[in-house]
Scaffold this active site. Structure first.
Site, mmCIF file in Angstrom:
data_model
loop_
_atom_site.group_PDB
_atom_site.id
_atom_site.type_symbol
_atom_site.label_atom_id
_atom_site.label_comp_id
_atom_site.label_asym_id
_atom_site.label_seq_id
_atom_site.Cartn_x
_atom_site.Cartn_y
_atom_site.Cartn_z
ATOM 1 N N LYS A 77 0.844 -1.151 -0.046
ATOM 2 C CA LYS A 77 -0.007 -0.079 -0.028
ATOM 3 C C LYS A 77 0.785 1.083 -0.013
ATOM 4 C CE LYS A 77 -1.641 1.632 4.061
ATOM 5 N NZ LYS A 77 -1.743 3.283 4.192
ATOM 6 N N ASN A 78 1.740 1.142 0.822
ATOM 7 C CA ASN A 78 2.504 2.514 1.169
ATOM 8 C C ASN A 78 3.762 2.790 -0.015
ATOM 9 O OD1 ASN A 78 0.979 3.255 3.220
ATOM 10 N ND2 ASN A 78 2.565 2.279 4.647
ATOM 11 N N ARG A 92 -5.293 9.794 3.155
ATOM 12 C CA ARG A 92 -4.240 10.168 4.095
ATOM 13 C C ARG A 92 -2.867 10.701 3.181
ATOM 14 N NH1 ARG A 92 -6.825 11.832 8.105
ATOM 15 N NH2 ARG A 92 -8.361 10.109 8.856
ATOM 16 N N CYS A 135 -5.206 12.521 12.101
ATOM 17 C CA CYS A 135 -5.555 11.081 11.613
ATOM 18 C C CYS A 135 -6.028 10.237 12.772
ATOM 19 C CB CYS A 135 -4.347 10.426 11.097
ATOM 20 S SG CYS A 135 -3.584 9.343 12.090
ATOM 21 N N ARG A 188 -0.833 14.486 12.239
ATOM 22 C CA ARG A 188 0.336 14.209 11.214
ATOM 23 C C ARG A 188 0.777 15.365 10.604
ATOM 24 N NH1 ARG A 188 -1.619 8.407 8.700
ATOM 25 N NH2 ARG A 188 0.407 8.578 7.844
ATOM 26 N N PRO A 189 1.836 15.870 11.191
ATOM 27 C CA PRO A 189 2.602 17.077 10.660
ATOM 28 C C PRO A 189 3.216 16.893 9.157
ATOM 29 C CG PRO A 189 3.923 16.320 12.442
ATOM 30 C CD PRO A 189 2.465 15.284 12.387
ATOM 31 N N ILE A 190 3.110 17.848 8.556
ATOM 32 C CA ILE A 190 4.083 17.861 7.177
ATOM 33 C C ILE A 190 5.162 19.075 7.105
ATOM 34 C CG2 ILE A 190 2.398 16.829 5.936
ATOM 35 C CD1 ILE A 190 1.836 19.372 4.465
ATOM 36 N N ASP A 191 5.453 19.356 8.410
ATOM 37 C CA ASP A 191 6.478 20.644 8.269
ATOM 38 C C ASP A 191 7.702 20.336 7.864
ATOM 39 O OD1 ASP A 191 6.521 18.953 10.866
ATOM 40 O OD2 ASP A 191 8.449 19.892 11.276
ATOM 41 N N GLN A 192 8.224 18.769 7.739
ATOM 42 C CA GLN A 192 9.479 18.557 7.147
ATOM 43 C C GLN A 192 9.304 18.592 5.518
ATOM 44 O OE1 GLN A 192 12.327 18.099 9.004
ATOM 45 N NE2 GLN A 192 11.012 18.952 10.540
ATOM 46 N N ASP A 198 3.505 0.133 11.944
ATOM 47 C CA ASP A 198 2.572 -0.446 11.648
ATOM 48 C C ASP A 198 2.217 -1.812 11.885
ATOM 49 O OD1 ASP A 198 2.337 2.193 10.511
ATOM 50 O OD2 ASP A 198 2.983 1.546 8.570
ATOM 51 N N ARG A 205 -9.181 0.085 3.669
ATOM 52 C CA ARG A 205 -8.270 0.990 3.146
ATOM 53 C C ARG A 205 -7.137 0.334 2.690
ATOM 54 N NH1 ARG A 205 -6.528 4.988 7.116
ATOM 55 N NH2 ARG A 205 -4.869 5.001 5.491
HETATM 56 N N1 EPU Z 1 6.754 13.989 11.115
HETATM 57 C C1 EPU Z 1 6.982 15.438 11.699
HETATM 58 N N2 EPU Z 1 6.855 16.164 10.438
HETATM 59 C C2 EPU Z 1 6.601 15.874 9.308
HETATM 60 C C3 EPU Z 1 6.553 14.669 8.935
HETATM 61 C C4 EPU Z 1 6.738 13.483 10.029
HETATM 62 O O1 EPU Z 1 7.263 15.588 12.846
HETATM 63 O O2 EPU Z 1 6.892 16.753 8.237
HETATM 64 C C5 EPU Z 1 6.763 13.126 12.276
HETATM 65 C C6 EPU Z 1 5.554 12.200 12.490
HETATM 66 O O3 EPU Z 1 4.495 12.920 13.194
HETATM 67 C C7 EPU Z 1 5.852 10.943 13.056
HETATM 68 C C8 EPU Z 1 7.081 10.748 12.199
HETATM 69 O O4 EPU Z 1 7.466 11.862 11.932
HETATM 70 O O5 EPU Z 1 6.150 10.804 14.531
HETATM 71 C C9 EPU Z 1 7.119 9.600 11.188
HETATM 72 O O6 EPU Z 1 6.226 10.226 10.413
HETATM 73 P P1 EPU Z 1 6.406 9.789 8.681
HETATM 74 O O7 EPU Z 1 6.324 10.943 7.913
HETATM 75 O O8 EPU Z 1 7.449 8.865 8.568
HETATM 76 O O9 EPU Z 1 5.016 8.916 8.537
HETATM 77 P P2 EPU Z 1 4.066 9.051 7.261
HETATM 78 O O10 EPU Z 1 4.984 9.176 5.863
HETATM 79 O O11 EPU Z 1 2.963 10.317 7.222
HETATM 80 C C10 EPU Z 1 4.364 6.608 6.678
HETATM 81 C C11 EPU Z 1 2.964 5.398 6.550
HETATM 82 C C12 EPU Z 1 2.403 5.091 7.896
HETATM 83 C C13 EPU Z 1 3.758 4.554 8.766
HETATM 84 C C14 EPU Z 1 4.546 5.956 8.909
HETATM 85 C C15 EPU Z 1 5.756 5.352 9.755
HETATM 86 C C16 EPU Z 1 2.266 5.919 4.170
HETATM 87 C C17 EPU Z 1 1.418 6.496 3.224
HETATM 88 N N3 EPU Z 1 2.101 5.948 5.799
HETATM 89 O O12 EPU Z 1 3.305 7.706 7.195
HETATM 90 O O13 EPU Z 1 1.653 3.968 7.519
HETATM 91 O O14 EPU Z 1 2.792 4.544 10.123
HETATM 92 O O15 EPU Z 1 4.926 6.052 7.493
HETATM 93 O O16 EPU Z 1 6.362 4.313 9.279
HETATM 94 O O17 EPU Z 1 3.404 5.616 3.718
HETATM 95 C C18 EPU Z 1 -0.300 2.679 8.020
HETATM 96 O O18 EPU Z 1 0.079 2.088 6.816
HETATM 97 O O19 EPU Z 1 -1.178 2.112 8.714
HETATM 98 C C19 EPU Z 1 0.509 3.826 8.184
HETATM 99 C C20 EPU Z 1 -0.141 4.845 9.024
#
Ligand code: EPU
Length: 421
Positions: A22-23, A93, A117, A122-126, A306, A398
């Site tokens: 999926k991811n 998402r 979520c 779920r921040p996207i600041d990075q 996960d 999903r």
């Molecule tokens: N984070 C920040 N700032 C950012 C982005 C992330 O602080 O800009 C923090 C998050 O709050 C979290 C950590 O960094 O504490 C990791 O977040 P990441 O960005 O790696 O997560 P993601 O890309 O949003 C993906 C998977 C998730 C999985 C996480 C961690 C997808 C679509 N989703 O999410 O999968 O839990 O990586 O491995 O790839 C799932 O499949 O059920 C699922 C939630």
């Protein structure tokens, strides 16, 4: 609405084929927007998140056709829209990948993002920090992220947290930027590598994916016409491996990359489970007893967050006390209250759960609080005595392809029924 009715306990035995990840799929398909041509993507899981994403791509102007349930032909030559409003992306998402893909293609993007979520903010600041470092202007107005990036330039970006989403998004944005982009402290997940492989096959110049430094040299254009096969879903594979151990079963989990499963395999062996690896499958044979262990979830190659809810169900059966420390998300233990209603003894304090094992679960009505928690509820139903009803199964739909069919073929007794019945 629908729910799963599970009659337990059962023992899972036999073979199961794992679907595409999926991811990876939710990142590769937006990446096809940058290609500006035809991409053929195989091993795409037929799940709700992917269906929603394909709908979004169609509405942006892509021509999507399916050769079969799992092969998607994505023709993005006539995409001329860089705006993805809320109605389009609200149930998706990973819609943030549209940002990186659209700015790479059009130099601008307007994408509405879903807010919090099911397991927290779920921040996207990075992601934003990286786009800005590459010369983009980013504004958030009325819930819409608006990016103006008429000239993306290569940059050196250090991620403050290891983020899968930010790593992939910045890779997408950098593919056609002027000069070289270096992403440091990048995520090493197999799906990061899968996206890089897809883009490289189309003419991108990405090196280092799978390590913590990724270097991307911008190219003028990507060529269409290629075929890419999505990697196997390590989380689906892990879910079945844990389910085999929890149900005192013997299951061959096929079509996987055993290397991706190392952190789980090591923990299962520590718990007394027999794990036999071959080139593209793993056989899991449950032990007589499950030994208690301590687990901390971490970015890859650490133990995946996960799989955290699913492994909790297994540790509930262990002799003695186990702990799970959640090292990725702030709040991912909401499901613990549901498991407690089935007889589990779990104490949660912040990011740590203490599981007092050797419990026999009894069937109860429970709800899926998110996708992976939903899988854990189903697993709890498989090991519990009596009837378990899992509601909110939209979450499970999903992300797991044919979950019930696959489990029933292994010996489970699960029926999908309307909640009105
Ligand atoms: N984070 C920040 N700032 C950012 C982005 C992330 O602080 O800009 C923090 C998050 O709050 C979290 C950590 O960094 O504490 C990791 O977040 P990441 O960005 O790696 O997560 P993601 O890309 O949003 C993906 C998977 C998730 C999985 C996480 C961690 C997808 C679509 N989703 O999410 O999968 O839990 O990586 O491995 O790839 C799932 O499949 O059920 C699922 C939630």
């Amino acid at each position: 609405m629908e729910k799963f009715v599970i009659n337990g306990p059962c023992s899972l035995n036999g073979e199961v084929n794992i679907s595409g990840a999926k991811n990876a799929a939710v990142a590769v398909l937006p990446a096809a927007l940058i290609v500006n041509g035809i991409s053929r993507v195989e091993n795409v899981p037929d799940i709700k998140d992917v269906r929603v994403l394909l709908d979004i791509l169609s509405k942006l102007g892509a021509k999507i056709t399916k050769e079969d349930d799992n092969t998607v032909i994505c023709d993005t030559r006539e995409v001329n829209c860089w705006k993805a409003p809320y109605e389009l992306v609200k149930s998706m998402r990973a819609s943030y990948y549209l940002l990186g893909a659209l700015i790479a293609r059009f130099g601008k993007a307007e994408v509405s993002l879903p807010g919090g979520c099911d397991f927290g903010f779920r921040p996207i600041d990075q992601h934003i920090k990286g786009f800005e470092a590459m010369g983009a202007t980013v504004e958030i107005e009325h819930g819409i992220v608006k990016i103006d990036a008429s000239e993306l330039k290569g940059a050196q970006i250090y991620l403050d947290v290891v983020s899968v989403g930010a790593t992939i998004n910045l890779m997408l944005a950098a593919v056609k930027a002027k000069g070289q982009t270096i992403i440091e402290n990048s995520a090493k997940e197999p799906h990061v590598v899968d996206v890089a492989n897809f883009l490289n096959a189309m003419g991108a110049n990405i090196r280092g994916a799978g390590t913590d430094v990724i270097k991307i040299k911008g190219v003028d254009h990507l060529k269409g016409g290629g075929t890419h096969s999505i990697i196997p879903d390590m989380i689906e594979a892990g879910t079945f491996m844990i389910a085999a151990a929890a149900t005192k079963g013997d299951v061959v989990v096929k079509n996987i990359i055993p290397k991706h499963m190392e952190s789980l395999t090591a923990k299962l062996i520590e718990m007394g489970v027999t794990v036999i690896e071959d080139e593209d499958f793993i056989r899991v044979i449950s032990g007589k007893k499950v030994k208690n262990v301590n687990i901390m979830t971490l970015p890859y190659p650490g133990f995946p967050t996960d799989l955290q809810p699913q492994v909790t169900v297994l540790l509930n059966m262990a002799e003695g006390v186990s702990t799970i420390t959640e090292g990725v998300w702030d709040s991912r233990f909401q499901y613990a209250d549901e498991l407690k209603r089935m007889g589990a003894k779990i104490k949660v304090e912040g990011r740590i759960a203490v599981i007092d094992g050797a419990n026999v679960l009894s069937g109860a009505p429970v709800k899926a609080t998110d996708l992976r928690a939903g899988a854990a509820m189903v697993m709890a139903g498989l090991v519990a005595k009596g009837r378990t009803e899992v509601t909110n199964i939209k979450y499970i739909d999903r992300g797991y392809e044919n979950f019930v069919q696959k489990l029933n073929a292994l010996g489970a007794d699960i029926t999908r029924v309307s909640t009105d019945d």
